[in-house]
Design a protein around this motif. Structure first.
Motif, PDB file in Angstrom:
ATOM      1  N   ILE A 301       0.857  -1.192   0.000  1.00 21.54           N
ATOM      2  CA  ILE A 301       0.000   0.000   0.000  1.00 21.54           C
ATOM      3  C   ILE A 301       0.884   1.231   0.000  1.00 21.54           C
ATOM      4  CG2 ILE A 301      -1.777   1.285   1.225  1.00 21.54           C
ATOM      5  CD1 ILE A 301      -2.677  -1.378   2.452  1.00 21.54           C
ATOM      6  N   LYS A 302       0.787   2.055  -1.049  1.00 19.96           N
ATOM      7  CA  LYS A 302       1.614   3.250  -1.141  1.00 19.96           C
ATOM      8  C   LYS A 302       1.048   4.337  -0.234  1.00 19.96           C
ATOM      9  CE  LYS A 302       4.045   6.170  -4.442  1.00 19.96           C
ATOM     10  NZ  LYS A 302       4.382   6.433  -5.854  1.00 19.96           N
ATOM     11  N   HIS A 303       1.939   5.061   0.467  1.00 19.36           N
ATOM     12  CA  HIS A 303       1.471   6.081   1.405  1.00 19.36           C
ATOM     13  C   HIS A 303       2.124   7.440   1.146  1.00 19.36           C
ATOM     14  CE1 HIS A 303       5.235   5.138   3.512  1.00 19.36           C
ATOM     15  NE2 HIS A 303       4.833   3.874   3.561  1.00 19.36           N
ATOM     16  N   THR A 304       2.576   7.665  -0.087  1.00 20.19           N
ATOM     17  CA  THR A 304       3.089   8.978  -0.471  1.00 20.19           C
ATOM     18  C   THR A 304       2.445   9.407  -1.785  1.00 20.19           C
ATOM     19  OG1 THR A 304       4.948   8.004  -1.667  1.00 20.19           O
ATOM     20  CG2 THR A 304       5.334   8.603   0.629  1.00 20.19           C
ATOM     21  N   LEU A 305       2.418  10.710  -2.005  1.00 13.37           N
ATOM     22  CA  LEU A 305       1.928  11.238  -3.271  1.00 13.37           C
ATOM     23  C   LEU A 305       2.933  10.974  -4.389  1.00 13.37           C
ATOM     24  CD1 LEU A 305       0.488  14.734  -2.241  1.00 13.37           C
ATOM     25  CD2 LEU A 305      -0.823  12.760  -3.040  1.00 13.37           C
ATOM     26  N   ASN A 306       2.440  10.902  -5.608  1.00 13.50           N
ATOM     27  CA  ASN A 306       3.331  10.802  -6.757  1.00 13.50           C
ATOM     28  C   ASN A 306       4.270  12.006  -6.773  1.00 13.50           C
ATOM     29  OD1 ASN A 306       2.156   8.421  -7.625  1.00 13.50           O
ATOM     30  ND2 ASN A 306       0.690   9.465  -8.955  1.00 13.50           N
ATOM     31  N   GLY A 307       5.525  11.761  -7.073  1.00 14.01           N
ATOM     32  CA  GLY A 307       6.512  12.832  -7.083  1.00 14.01           C
ATOM     33  C   GLY A 307       7.370  12.885  -5.840  1.00 14.01           C
ATOM     34  N   VAL A 308       6.898  12.265  -4.753  1.00 15.77           N
ATOM     35  CA  VAL A 308       7.709  12.188  -3.536  1.00 15.77           C
ATOM     36  C   VAL A 308       8.829  11.168  -3.755  1.00 15.77           C
ATOM     37  CG1 VAL A 308       7.718  11.539  -1.096  1.00 15.77           C
ATOM     38  CG2 VAL A 308       5.793  12.839  -2.045  1.00 15.77           C
ATOM     39  N   GLN A 309      10.022  11.496  -3.307  1.00 18.16           N
ATOM     40  CA  GLN A 309      11.171  10.608  -3.476  1.00 18.16           C
ATOM     41  C   GLN A 309      11.580   9.982  -2.141  1.00 18.16           C
ATOM     42  OE1 GLN A 309      14.287  12.813  -5.413  1.00 18.16           O
ATOM     43  NE2 GLN A 309      13.094  13.145  -7.281  1.00 18.16           N
ATOM     44  N   ALA A 310      12.397   8.946  -2.218  1.00  9.92           N
ATOM     45  CA  ALA A 310      12.883   8.267  -1.018  1.00  9.92           C
ATOM     46  C   ALA A 310      14.260   7.694  -1.304  1.00  9.92           C
ATOM     47  CB  ALA A 310      11.922   7.155  -0.601  1.00  9.92           C
ATOM     48  N   ILE A 311      14.965   7.316  -0.264  1.00  9.44           N
ATOM     49  CA  ILE A 311      16.192   6.538  -0.397  1.00  9.44           C
ATOM     50  C   ILE A 311      16.069   5.307   0.488  1.00  9.44           C
ATOM     51  CG2 ILE A 311      17.631   8.550  -0.916  1.00  9.44           C
ATOM     52  CD1 ILE A 311      18.724   8.321   1.982  1.00  9.44           C
ATOM     53  N   TYR A 312      16.791   4.254   0.130  1.00  8.75           N
ATOM     54  CA  TYR A 312      16.753   3.025   0.919  1.00  8.75           C
ATOM     55  C   TYR A 312      18.144   2.394   0.975  1.00  8.75           C
ATOM     56  CZ  TYR A 312      15.226  -1.698   2.393  1.00  8.75           C
ATOM     57  OH  TYR A 312      15.071  -2.901   3.050  1.00  8.75           O
ATOM     58  N   PRO A 313      18.993   2.896   1.877  1.00  7.07           N
ATOM     59  CA  PRO A 313      20.234   2.167   2.161  1.00  7.07           C
ATOM     60  C   PRO A 313      19.902   0.974   3.059  1.00  7.07           C
ATOM     61  CG  PRO A 313      20.088   4.119   3.534  1.00  7.07           C
ATOM     62  CD  PRO A 313      18.856   4.120   2.667  1.00  7.07           C
ATOM     63  N   SER A 314      20.284  -0.216   2.656  1.00  7.71           N
ATOM     64  CA  SER A 314      19.930  -1.406   3.439  1.00  7.71           C
ATOM     65  C   SER A 314      20.644  -1.445   4.784  1.00  7.71           C
ATOM     66  CB  SER A 314      20.287  -2.673   2.658  1.00  7.71           C
ATOM     67  OG  SER A 314      19.334  -2.923   1.665  1.00  7.71           O
ATOM     68  N   PHE A 315      21.840  -0.854   4.828  1.00 15.56           N
ATOM     69  CA  PHE A 315      22.664  -0.949   6.032  1.00 15.56           C
ATOM     70  C   PHE A 315      23.207   0.431   6.389  1.00 15.56           C
ATOM     71  CE2 PHE A 315      23.043  -4.744   3.400  1.00 15.56           C
ATOM     72  CZ  PHE A 315      22.652  -5.739   4.267  1.00 15.56           C
ATOM     73  N   ASP A 316      23.626   0.586   7.646  1.00 11.64           N
ATOM     74  CA  ASP A 316      24.471   1.704   8.007  1.00 11.64           C
ATOM     75  C   ASP A 316      25.685   1.159   8.756  1.00 11.64           C
ATOM     76  OD1 ASP A 316      23.454   1.269  10.611  1.00 11.64           O
ATOM     77  OD2 ASP A 316      22.075   2.966  10.483  1.00 11.64           O
ATOM     78  N   ILE A 317      26.671   2.013   8.969  1.00  7.29           N
ATOM     79  CA  ILE A 317      27.931   1.579   9.563  1.00  7.29           C
ATOM     80  C   ILE A 317      28.104   2.249  10.923  1.00  7.29           C
ATOM     81  CG2 ILE A 317      30.437   1.536   9.308  1.00  7.29           C
ATOM     82  CD1 ILE A 317      30.013   1.580   6.268  1.00  7.29           C
ATOM     83  N   THR A 318      28.222   1.440  11.947  1.00  8.34           N
ATOM     84  CA  THR A 318      28.399   1.947  13.309  1.00  8.34           C
ATOM     85  C   THR A 318      29.880   1.958  13.667  1.00  8.34           C
ATOM     86  OG1 THR A 318      26.231   1.063  13.959  1.00  8.34           O
ATOM     87  CG2 THR A 318      27.784   1.605  15.728  1.00  8.34           C
ATOM     88  N   PRO A 319      30.410   3.105  14.100  1.00  4.80           N
ATOM     89  CA  PRO A 319      31.832   3.199  14.459  1.00  4.80           C
ATOM     90  C   PRO A 319      32.132   2.484  15.781  1.00  4.80           C
ATOM     91  CG  PRO A 319      30.882   5.371  13.963  1.00  4.80           C
ATOM     92  CD  PRO A 319      29.740   4.413  14.136  1.00  4.80           C
TER      93      PRO A 319
END
Length: 351
Positions: A301-319
């Motif tokens: 189920i989409k929950h943003t309007l058309n034209g809205v962008q996103a990013i999806y980095p699968s991971f982050d790096i913890t120091p």
């Protein structure tokens, strides 16, 4: 060695992780579990690689799927000459190993081992398919046995009636920690961060904890500071998809921010896993970027309007400064001293 999945919840029983039999690899679809219990059937190694890419299985599940996929590749190439079989398996090894880039180094250890097993079987005139399949089951046993050692070290740091915060789905260590708590008669409760956008914490970790009888509470990812400031949390723990030798760890995106909060509130953060011998420093960790559409929808189920962008980095790096210790099968290591793990144990046979 007896099968090490005794007492394990549904998700961690061998046949439900990934299983090769009669020209097919069967994988429990973790994208929809526990809402639905369905399996994805793969009839080619390419389909196994795609299932890994599509996150039909995640966490340590792809390691088993990789081995079973190599057994399937052997089955597919059984009518070829020995030379062509090996060429086919070499291509399959690379395709499966690179299905997800962040863990390609670990996956390659598995698929290349399967290739070596096939060479030995073909030279001996025995079935490479069965040899690879058995090696994968042996690897599962070895990984469960190894992570049970990790669990024994980790549970020492959790008091009876203690509260544990988890992130994402730590696969084997989750099961082993739960089983160890039961065997030691130690009463624990778990808070599971839901882990957007795939909800592995809510669907997978919480399911394992609840199925094994532990009090389990799911929180959304933006409730961490509230939780830490209003409830007593004894420990934050996660597994890691990569552990570089300079003490940086890659885990599901969101881990870094929880680690920052844990340090602020004085809560120890223990990472579980085996350091990567081929990742010398942070620069060797590659972050996988996935389809941003998955951020803009939930359960289709989409929950943003058309034209809205996103990013999806699968991971982050913890120091390393946010990590209390890396818990291994040999005990606790400072994130600043991981190279000593390999001085004591140069052969990493975890996979």
């Amino acid at each position: 060695m007896e099968r090490q999945d005794y007492m394990m919840p549904t998700l961690l029983q061998y046949e439900n992780v990934a299983w090769y039999e009669n020209g097919k690899v069967r994988i429990l679809d973790r994208r929809i579990y526990p809402r639905e219990t369905q399996f994805v059937d793969c009839y080619t190694y390419q389909e196994v690689a795609q299932a890994i890419t599509d996150m039909v299985t995640q966490s340590a599940g792809p390691y088993t799927a990789a081995g079973m996929g190599m057994a399937l590749a052997s089955y597919q190439s059984a009518d070829l000459s020995v030379e062509d079989q090996l060429a086919y398996l070499k291509e399959a090894s690379e395709t499966i190993a690179t299905a997800r880039p962040t863990t390609a180094n670990r996956m390659r250890l598995i698929t290349e081992k399967c290739l070596d097993i096939a060479k030995e079987a073909l030279a001996a005139g025995t079935s490479p398919t069965e040899a690879i399949r058995q090696n994968t089951i042996d690897s599962l046993n070895r990984r469960y046995f190894t992570m049970n050692k990790v669990a024994k070290f980790l549970i020492e740091k959790i008091p009876n009636n203690g509260t544990v915060l988890t992130q994402c789905y730590g696969e084997t260590i989750i099961g082993m920690l739960l089983r160890e708590a039961i065997e030691q008669k130690k009463d624990l409760q778990f808070f599971c961060a839901e882990t957007r956008p795939y909800l592995q914490g809510a669907r997978l970790t919480a399911s394992c904890c609840a199925e094994m009888g532990f009090k389990t509470t799911v929180i959304s990812d933006n409730m961490i500071a509230y939780l830490m400031s209003s409830r007593k949390i004894d420990l934050f723990t996660s597994a890691a998809d990569s552990i570089s030798q300079d003490g940086y760890i890659a885990n599901k995106v969101g881990t870094y921010q929880i680690a920052i909060l844990a340090k602020y509130f004085g809560i120890p953060y223990f990472v579980t896993g085996i350091p990567d011998s081929d990742k010398k420093d942070k620069s060797s960790i590659k972050i996988e970027m996935r389809d941003p559409e998955q951020v803009m929808e939930l359960n289709g189920i989409k929950h943003t309007l058309n034209g809205v962008q996103a990013i999806y980095p699968s991971f982050d790096i913890t120091p390393p400064e946010f990590i209390g210790a890396v818990v291994t099968d040999r005990g606790f290591y400072s994130p600043y001293d991981l190279k000593s793990y390999f001085k004591e144990n140069p052969e990493n046979n975890f996979y």
